[in-house]
Design a protein around this motif. Structure first.
Motif, PDB file in Angstrom:
ATOM      1  N   ASP A 209       0.843  -1.191   0.000  1.00  9.45           N
ATOM      2  CA  ASP A 209       0.000   0.000   0.000  1.00  9.45           C
ATOM      3  C   ASP A 209       0.877   1.240   0.000  1.00  9.45           C
ATOM      4  OD1 ASP A 209      -2.181   1.630   0.026  1.00  9.45           O
ATOM      5  OD2 ASP A 209      -2.706   1.298   2.126  1.00  9.45           O
ATOM      6  N   HIS A 210       1.245   1.663  -1.188  1.00  7.67           N
ATOM      7  CA  HIS A 210       2.140   2.802  -1.351  1.00  7.67           C
ATOM      8  C   HIS A 210       1.721   3.586  -2.579  1.00  7.67           C
ATOM      9  CE1 HIS A 210       3.836   0.366  -4.559  1.00  7.67           C
ATOM     10  NE2 HIS A 210       4.098  -0.601  -3.686  1.00  7.67           N
ATOM     11  N   ALA A 211       2.388   4.696  -2.796  1.00  7.32           N
ATOM     12  CA  ALA A 211       2.078   5.534  -3.947  1.00  7.32           C
ATOM     13  C   ALA A 211       2.337   4.785  -5.242  1.00  7.32           C
ATOM     14  CB  ALA A 211       2.913   6.810  -3.908  1.00  7.32           C
ATOM     15  N   VAL A 212       1.451   5.022  -6.219  1.00  7.12           N
ATOM     16  CA  VAL A 212       1.627   4.470  -7.561  1.00  7.12           C
ATOM     17  C   VAL A 212       1.550   5.618  -8.553  1.00  7.12           C
ATOM     18  CG1 VAL A 212       0.661   2.229  -6.923  1.00  7.12           C
ATOM     19  CG2 VAL A 212      -0.848   4.010  -7.846  1.00  7.12           C
ATOM     20  N   LEU A 213       1.871   5.352  -9.797  1.00 10.06           N
ATOM     21  CA  LEU A 213       1.723   6.370 -10.823  1.00 10.06           C
ATOM     22  C   LEU A 213       0.240   6.620 -11.085  1.00 10.06           C
ATOM     23  CD1 LEU A 213       4.498   5.211 -13.335  1.00 10.06           C
ATOM     24  CD2 LEU A 213       4.589   7.145 -11.738  1.00 10.06           C
ATOM     25  N   PRO A 214      -0.138   7.837 -11.445  1.00 10.02           N
ATOM     26  CA  PRO A 214      -1.561   8.142 -11.631  1.00 10.02           C
ATOM     27  C   PRO A 214      -2.247   7.298 -12.700  1.00 10.02           C
ATOM     28  CG  PRO A 214      -0.283  10.162 -11.477  1.00 10.02           C
ATOM     29  CD  PRO A 214       0.703   9.045 -11.578  1.00 10.02           C
ATOM     30  N   ASP A 215      -1.476   6.743 -13.637  1.00  7.17           N
ATOM     31  CA  ASP A 215      -2.082   5.921 -14.687  1.00  7.17           C
ATOM     32  C   ASP A 215      -1.837   4.426 -14.476  1.00  7.17           C
ATOM     33  OD1 ASP A 215       0.614   6.008 -15.190  1.00  7.17           O
ATOM     34  OD2 ASP A 215       0.443   6.598 -17.296  1.00  7.17           O
ATOM     35  N   ASP A 216      -1.453   4.029 -13.269  1.00 10.98           N
ATOM     36  CA  ASP A 216      -1.225   2.620 -12.949  1.00 10.98           C
ATOM     37  C   ASP A 216      -2.496   2.019 -12.353  1.00 10.98           C
ATOM     38  OD1 ASP A 216      -0.494   0.121 -12.037  1.00 10.98           O
ATOM     39  OD2 ASP A 216       1.096   0.824 -10.699  1.00 10.98           O
ATOM     40  N   PHE A 217      -3.198   1.225 -13.153  1.00  7.46           N
ATOM     41  CA  PHE A 217      -4.405   0.548 -12.697  1.00  7.46           C
ATOM     42  C   PHE A 217      -4.270  -0.970 -12.836  1.00  7.46           C
ATOM     43  CE2 PHE A 217      -5.745   4.838 -13.643  1.00  7.46           C
ATOM     44  CZ  PHE A 217      -6.595   5.133 -12.593  1.00  7.46           C
ATOM     45  N   VAL A 218      -3.035  -1.454 -12.783  1.00 11.56           N
ATOM     46  CA  VAL A 218      -2.783  -2.888 -12.884  1.00 11.56           C
ATOM     47  C   VAL A 218      -3.298  -3.577 -11.634  1.00 11.56           C
ATOM     48  CG1 VAL A 218      -1.007  -4.672 -13.091  1.00 11.56           C
ATOM     49  CG2 VAL A 218      -0.786  -2.526 -14.379  1.00 11.56           C
ATOM     50  N   ALA A 219      -4.056  -4.656 -11.818  1.00  8.37           N
ATOM     51  CA  ALA A 219      -4.671  -5.357 -10.699  1.00  8.37           C
ATOM     52  C   ALA A 219      -3.730  -6.388 -10.102  1.00  8.37           C
ATOM     53  CB  ALA A 219      -5.956  -6.040 -11.151  1.00  8.37           C
ATOM     54  N   ASP A 220      -3.901  -6.626  -8.813  1.00  2.49           N
ATOM     55  CA  ASP A 220      -3.256  -7.743  -8.128  1.00  2.49           C
ATOM     56  C   ASP A 220      -4.261  -8.892  -8.122  1.00  2.49           C
ATOM     57  OD1 ASP A 220      -2.227  -9.617  -6.416  1.00  2.49           O
ATOM     58  OD2 ASP A 220      -1.879  -8.250  -4.751  1.00  2.49           O
ATOM     59  N   HIS A 221      -4.122  -9.817  -9.056  1.00  2.00           N
ATOM     60  CA  HIS A 221      -5.142 -10.838  -9.242  1.00  2.00           C
ATOM     61  C   HIS A 221      -5.160 -11.864  -8.114  1.00  2.00           C
ATOM     62  CE1 HIS A 221      -6.237  -9.288 -13.150  1.00  2.00           C
ATOM     63  NE2 HIS A 221      -4.970  -9.286 -13.522  1.00  2.00           N
ATOM     64  N   GLY A 222      -4.119 -11.903  -7.308  1.00  2.00           N
ATOM     65  CA  GLY A 222      -4.107 -12.831  -6.194  1.00  2.00           C
ATOM     66  C   GLY A 222      -4.853 -12.336  -4.973  1.00  2.00           C
ATOM     67  N   LEU A 223      -5.189 -11.041  -4.949  1.00  3.53           N
ATOM     68  CA  LEU A 223      -5.802 -10.458  -3.763  1.00  3.53           C
ATOM     69  C   LEU A 223      -7.177 -11.071  -3.477  1.00  3.53           C
ATOM     70  CD1 LEU A 223      -4.814  -8.311  -1.765  1.00  3.53           C
ATOM     71  CD2 LEU A 223      -6.111  -6.613  -3.043  1.00  3.53           C
ATOM     72  N   TRP A 224      -7.960 -11.302  -4.515  1.00  6.87           N
ATOM     73  CA  TRP A 224      -9.284 -11.896  -4.337  1.00  6.87           C
ATOM     74  C   TRP A 224      -9.180 -13.289  -3.726  1.00  6.87           C
ATOM     75  CZ3 TRP A 224     -14.332 -11.247  -4.007  1.00  6.87           C
ATOM     76  CH2 TRP A 224     -15.186 -12.336  -4.208  1.00  6.87           C
ATOM     77  N   GLU A 225      -8.339 -14.125  -4.312  1.00  4.96           N
ATOM     78  CA  GLU A 225      -8.227 -15.512  -3.853  1.00  4.96           C
ATOM     79  C   GLU A 225      -7.587 -15.612  -2.468  1.00  4.96           C
ATOM     80  OE1 GLU A 225      -9.230 -18.333  -5.169  1.00  4.96           O
ATOM     81  OE2 GLU A 225      -9.999 -17.593  -7.088  1.00  4.96           O
ATOM     82  N   ASN A 226      -6.604 -14.780  -2.215  1.00  3.97           N
ATOM     83  CA  ASN A 226      -5.806 -14.935  -1.002  1.00  3.97           C
ATOM     84  C   ASN A 226      -6.321 -14.146   0.196  1.00  3.97           C
ATOM     85  OD1 ASN A 226      -4.019 -16.593  -2.450  1.00  3.97           O
ATOM     86  ND2 ASN A 226      -2.845 -14.803  -3.162  1.00  3.97           N
ATOM     87  N   LYS A 227      -7.059 -13.073  -0.057  1.00  4.06           N
ATOM     88  CA  LYS A 227      -7.479 -12.212   1.058  1.00  4.06           C
ATOM     89  C   LYS A 227      -8.985 -11.986   1.099  1.00  4.06           C
ATOM     90  CE  LYS A 227      -6.705  -7.638   3.126  1.00  4.06           C
ATOM     91  NZ  LYS A 227      -5.944  -6.375   3.060  1.00  4.06           N
TER      92      LYS A 227
END
Length: 408
Positions: free
Chosen positions: A290-308
């Protein structure tokens, strides 16, 4: 809204107010300015992408809650609820304007530690003093009303079903834009790439657009969402607001619940609620991510749904062990790293630079009250409805946190 609906270039070379960003705050502030008695200035709203495809406004979950730990935040949301409940009247009784419905399923905060249970008890007292309908509940009381929860680890909860839930924020946004433009607010699809300051550095004199035009301005409003720090830097201002990813999931349940699911804030950090025939869940990334990202970075973490997310939902509601992911998306919080509260008002030194930034996930629900407040400040030189001075930039300069315990 389709791309290209706004013209690219401004009609004039001078404006009383230039608003950098045409999403929910650009729309709210510009519309409220047209409501201010005696204000008849020229307003320009500069939006970099008129499709709004990636802006935070269109990725919002459109929620409204009274459950905050600061009195001013409670009052802000109370006006937000009043505005939504009386939307057509606030919009001048226009027959074209639809009624908005606030679905009052409420937020439900679950406490799994004695410390958090005491915090919930304290904030419930404050909320009740301010007229909110929050109830502090034991696990047994909660189980009686919502028997589908697994509550073995839960000590207490806070719940409010009065003016707390979700609504059609997109309609509010669209009508602010439509009504504002009909009243003379000028929107363009362009990008502010520079601010020209006075020699003394105490005011912004001009705004430079990517297309090359330079317009003079009386006031500049930073309504740039996750790009707020970039806009502030053009005026030599360091603003601690950054884009951070937040994830939303829509899922179907093989065995739907027999009643509405409150927006449940689980101790795991996952929250979930009813969303029409489906259910909605959301969460931040894992703390280390959970840190700063670029304003146009919308890449998903696909493991978040399954793991959390899915494990947290199934643990809290065993009936949801069999669920199916229907849709998901990544949005950005305009995250104030100091205290996760809004930064609103004039800069103390660059005196015609006005902030409407850093809402950290509260932006849409706070937009009626804070849009009105900024419009009052510009029009009259003071806040007349709610005193928003606690959100001023001075606390940023002095590193004095205005903490809000109820941040999701």
């Amino acid at each position: 809204m389709a791309a290209g609906i706004y013209p690219k270039t401004p009609k004039h070379d001078s404006y009383d107010v230039v608003i950098v960003g045409g999403a929910i705050y650009g729309a709210s502030i510009s519309w409220w300015l047209t409501e201010m008695s005696g204000f008849d200035g020229r307003i320009l709203v500069v939006e970099r992408d008129a499709s709004y495809e990636f802006c935070s406004t269109v990725h919002t979950n459109s929620c409204m809650r009274q459950q905050f730990s600061r009195a001013i935040n409670i009052q802000i949301s109370q006006f937000g609820a009043e505005f939504v409940n009386n939307f057509k009247a606030f919009m001048g009784g226009d027959d074209r304007v639809p009624d908005l419905v606030l679905q009052n399923f409420g937020y439900l905060y679950l406490a799994d530690t004695p410390e958090f249970a005491r915090t919930l008890q304290d904030v419930q007292r404050l909320q009740a003093q301010k007229g909110a309908g929050t109830r502090h509940m034991s696990a047994a009381e909660l189980a009686a009303e919502y028997p589908f929860y697994q509550l073995d680890d839960i000590l207490a909860a806070n719940h409010n079903t009065v003016n707390e839930g979700y609504f059609d924020g997109g309609t509010m946004f669209d009508w602010w834009k439509k009504s504002g433009r009909e009243r003379g607010v000028e929107y363009i699809e362009n990008e502010v790439v520079g601010l020209g300051c006075s020699v003394a550095g105490d005011c912004v004199e001009s705004v430079t657009l990517r297309s090359g035009e330079v317009v003079s301005c009386g006031t500049v409003v930073n309504a740039s969402g996750p790009r707020a720090a970039q806009t502030a830097a053009m005026a030599g201002i360091d603003l601690p607001v950054e884009p951070r990813k937040r994830y939303t999931y829509i899922f179907a349940a093989e065995q739907p619940l027999d009643r509405d699911l409150p927006l449940t804030i689980d101790p795991s950090g996952v929250h979930f609620r009813t969303d029409g025939r489906y259910y909605m869940a959301g969460c931040p990334p894992e703390p280390e991510d959970d840190h700063a990202v670029l304003p146009d970075d919308f890449v998903a973490d696909h493991g978040l749904w399954e793991n959390k997310v899915w494990p947290a939902i199934a643990n809290r509601i065993p009936q949801f062990e069999a669920i199916k992911l229907v849709n998901s998306w990544v949005g950005h919080y305009a995250y104030n790293t100091l205290d996760q509260n809004a930064v609103v008002g004039r800069h103390p030194h660059v005196t015609n630079f006005v902030f409407a930034n850093g809402f950290s996930g509260h932006g849409l629900q706070q937009s009626p009250a804070l849009g009105r407040g900024v419009a009052e400040l510009i029009s009259y030189g003071e806040y007349r409805s709610l005193d928003l001075t606690p959100f001023g930039f001075e606390r940023i300069e002095n590193k004095q946190s205005f903490d809000e315990k109820a941040v999701i």
